[in-house]
Structure formats: C-alpha cells, structure tokens
Motif scaffolding. Structure first.
Motif, short mmCIF file in Angstrom:
data_model
loop_
_atom_site.label_atom_id
_atom_site.label_comp_id
_atom_site.label_asym_id
_atom_site.label_seq_id
_atom_site.Cartn_x
_atom_site.Cartn_y
_atom_site.Cartn_z
N ASP A 1 -4.07 3.87 10.52
CA ASP A 1 -4.83 4.86 9.74
C ASP A 1 -5.60 5.81 10.64
OD1 ASP A 1 -3.89 3.84 7.42
OD2 ASP A 1 -5.73 2.81 6.83
N LYS B 1 -5.08 1.10 -1.00
CA LYS B 1 -5.40 -0.30 -0.76
C LYS B 1 -6.40 -0.38 0.38
CE LYS B 1 -1.29 -0.84 2.16
NZ LYS B 1 -0.05 -1.62 2.35
N LYS B 2 -7.15 -1.46 0.36
CA LYS B 2 -8.19 -1.65 1.36
C LYS B 2 -7.57 -2.16 2.66
CE LYS B 2 -12.64 -3.92 2.09
NZ LYS B 2 -13.64 -4.84 1.49
N VAL B 3 -7.85 -1.46 3.74
CA VAL B 3 -7.34 -1.85 5.05
C VAL B 3 -8.44 -2.56 5.81
CG1 VAL B 3 -6.41 -1.01 7.23
CG2 VAL B 3 -5.73 0.08 5.09
N GLY C 1 -3.25 -2.30 11.01
CA GLY C 1 -3.29 -1.42 9.84
C GLY C 1 -4.34 -0.34 9.98
N SER C 2 -5.54 -0.73 10.42
CA SER C 2 -6.61 0.26 10.60
C SER C 2 -6.31 1.17 11.78
CB SER C 2 -7.96 -0.44 10.80
OG SER C 2 -7.99 -1.18 12.02
N THR D 1 -7.68 -4.11 12.74
CA THR D 1 -6.30 -4.59 12.65
C THR D 1 -5.33 -3.45 13.00
OG1 THR D 1 -6.12 -3.96 10.32
CG2 THR D 1 -6.93 -6.19 10.81
N ARG E 1 3.75 -1.95 8.89
CA ARG E 1 2.65 -2.54 8.11
C ARG E 1 3.08 -3.83 7.41
NH1 ARG E 1 -1.92 0.61 7.01
NH2 ARG E 1 -1.77 2.84 7.46
N GLU F 1 0.26 -5.56 9.34
CA GLU F 1 -0.89 -4.91 8.71
C GLU F 1 -2.21 -5.56 9.13
OE1 GLU F 1 -3.13 -2.42 6.14
OE2 GLU F 1 -0.99 -2.28 6.60
N THR F 2 -2.27 -6.90 9.12
CA THR F 2 -3.53 -7.60 9.40
C THR F 2 -3.58 -8.19 10.81
OG1 THR F 2 -2.64 -9.64 8.43
CG2 THR F 2 -3.85 -8.15 6.96
#
Length: 345
Positions: free
Chosen positions: A69, A57-59, A65-66, A63, A96, A100-101
């Motif tokens: 990662d 999924k696109k992160v 979330g990133s 954020t 997350r 996540e955002t």
C-alpha cells in the motif's frame, strides 16, 4: 488452487428439481459477487483476484500488505504507464493472497529468501508469469531497502525460470519483404512507423497526427515518460502526410478509418501474420530489427550510434548493444529488405 483463496464463501443450493448445485462467492456477506469460473482452475483464481482487488479491507501495519500500500502511493509508482500499473496491480493481488500478513521484520531474517522462491516455484508451469511476480516482489523490497524500511533485500539476483528472451530475435529479410510488400495497408503502415521510429506498439498506435510537424515526429514514450523528436524518414512521410490531409486524430487507423484499440490491433496483427504465413517473430521484434538497421545505416562512431539508438528507442545502452552484437552482420540485408519493400509498395 482454490485452497489458496482466503475468504471464498461456498453455498450449496437446492434447485426446484431436487438437484443441488454449489455456488462460490468472493467473500461471505450481503453483496458478495459470485465467482462463475470452475473451482480449482486458474480462471477461478483470476476472477477471485479481479473481484476482490478493489474491496475495502483493513491492512495490518508492519506487513507486506502495508508495504504494498505504501509503495503504491509513491510518486515513482504513480508515474508508471497505466498499462504497467494494471499489470502490477494484478501481480500484487496474487502476492497479497500469499503474503498479505507476512511481517516486514521477517523479510530480513535468514531463510526468508527460500520462502519466497518456493512460492515462486508453485507457478513454475507458467515460468514467465512466475518470474514477473518474483521480480515485482524484489522491486518492492528494493524500494523498502532504499527507504530504510528493511536492511536486506532477500530477492537480489534471483535466477529466472523463463530462459527465453526476444532480445536476440529480429525479422529476416524475407519476412520483412513479405510484410512490407503484401500486408494490408492498415497493418503495413503500423509496421513501417515501428521500423522507422523504433517505438513501442502502444506509443505508435496512440500517436496523434499533431505530433508530425511536416519534418519531425514528436513522441512521448508511455513506459519511460521520455520525449523524443525523430526526423521523419522518407519512407513514412506518405503515411504521415495522408493522416494530416485527412485530418485524422491519430496517424494510424484501422481498416474502417477508426482509431486502433490495443486489443483490436493485436487481433488484426495475428490474423494478418497467419495469412502471410510469417512465423517465429512478433511485432515487438520489429524494434530489435530497426536497431540493427539503424546501427548499420548511421555514419557515426560505435559509441555515438549506441547512444543515439538508446535515446530514440527507449532500450538501455546495454540492451541495444546486445542486439547489435548479435545481429550486426544481418544489417545490410535488413536495409535492403526495407528498401525493396517500400519501393514496390
């Protein structure tokens, strides 16, 4: 609980008998796996996390979330023990779901600490798990601060919900005597190796027979990556020599002569402790017991003892000293118990 799970797809299906059942899928679309657990339960959330953990999924950049990662790609994270990474991955999946955002720039803002603490408190019914999740989030923020991605870590010095600690618990002399004298040989051998090497359960279960050179045991600690060489105490030499003579792959094997699995050992250990009626202590507590024994037995200065014990056991000097301060007076009883049991076995 199911309301927290973003993306869960609900489908009502009419069966041949006219009744209607509701199925839940981890996401909408072709190939989405069905969630078999009951909605609204902890099992439902755990299954959702497991099914969506590896989904591409696109992160969104910038954020939490990133940030997760980026942290997972670091050398420090990659060199963690596989079991530790698995635990972290489960906890990150839960983080997350909520953050996540969440913008990185908002982490530094006044009031962010309360947002994270309130989230932690939603898990207060499982305080130890709640503490582990907030501790990992704090670790993530500490890494981000160290790399100048944020200027403030709002989760420094967060008080724990879970008050219990096993640092102050050791086996009594009676419990040790029962363990060493009456436990099944395949369980007793594991306990003896743990007591005389002060190593973690996973490290001793996976210890290859080649690690024993006839006089010393060489161990690479899975959690810390540290390598230690320990003089094999007379009490465990029979176990080590027998493994050599039998040309076993590992020093310790189960009752079928096969390598232990972690789940297999835990199950066997629980059954044996129930049979022996040993309560209130765990396998992990054998390490603290061994530290107490080692401190009482070593003919060195206090600082030298702490340093040596820390190097071998993998505990920090502070943790080792905490155990000693709590239980040093019990040291001789522990020594006597280990000695009695070994001689009778």
């Amino acid at each position: 609980m199911k309301g927290m799970l973003v993306g869960v797809h609900k489908v009502n299906v009419k069966l041949a008998d006219g009744s209607v059942v509701t199925y839940y899928y981890a996401w909408r679309g072709k190939g989405a796996p069905r969630i078999s657990s009951k909605p609204g339960t902890k099992a439902f959330t755990q299954e959702y996390i497991r099914l969506t953990r590896d989904r591409q999924k696109k992160v969104v950049a910038g954020t939490i979330g990133s940030l997760i990662d980026d942290y997972r790609k670091t050398a420090g994270y990659q060199k963690l023990a596989a079991s530790t990474r698995r635990d972290y991955e489960r906890q990150f999946a839960t983080i997350r779901l909520e953050f996540e955002t969440f913008p990185i720039e908002s982490i530094e803002e006044r009031g962010s600490r309360r947002i994270f603490i309130v989230w932690r408190d939603t898990m207060k019914d499982a305080p130890r798990s709640a503490d582990m999740h907030i501790a990992l989030l704090a670790r993530l923020f500490s890494w981000a601060k160290g790399n100048e991605l944020i200027l403030r870590n709002p989760l420094e010095e967060v008080e724990r919900l879970h008050e219990g600690t096993r640092r102050d618990i050791i086996w009594s002399d009676d419990q040790l005597s029962v363990l060493i004298e009456k436990a099944a040989p395949h369980i007793r051998n594991v306990a003896l190796i743990a007591l005389w090497t002060m190593q973690r359960q996973a490290d001793i279960l996976e210890m290859p027979t080649l690690a024993f050179d006839g006089g010393r045991v060489s161990i690479k600690q899975g959690k810390t990556g540290a390598r230690v060489r320990i003089v094999a105490a007379p009490d465990i030499l029979p176990v080590l020599r027998k493994a050599k003579e039998a040309e076993q792959q590992r020093v310790l094997v189960n009752s079928f002569g096969q390598n232990w699995t972690s789940s297999g050992f835990r199950a066997s250990w629980r059954k044996e402790m129930a049979r022996l009626d040993i309560k209130g202590v765990t396998f992990h507590d054998l390490r603290g017991t061994a530290i107490t024994y080692a401190y009482a037995h070593l003919d060195r200065s206090h600082d030298e003892k702490i340093k040596l014990i820390s190097e071998i056991s993998g505990h920090s000097a502070e943790d080792a000293e905490s155990i000693i301060r709590k239980h040093y007076l019990a040291g001789q009883e522990v020594i006597d118990a280990i000695g009695r049991g070994t001689k009778k076995a």
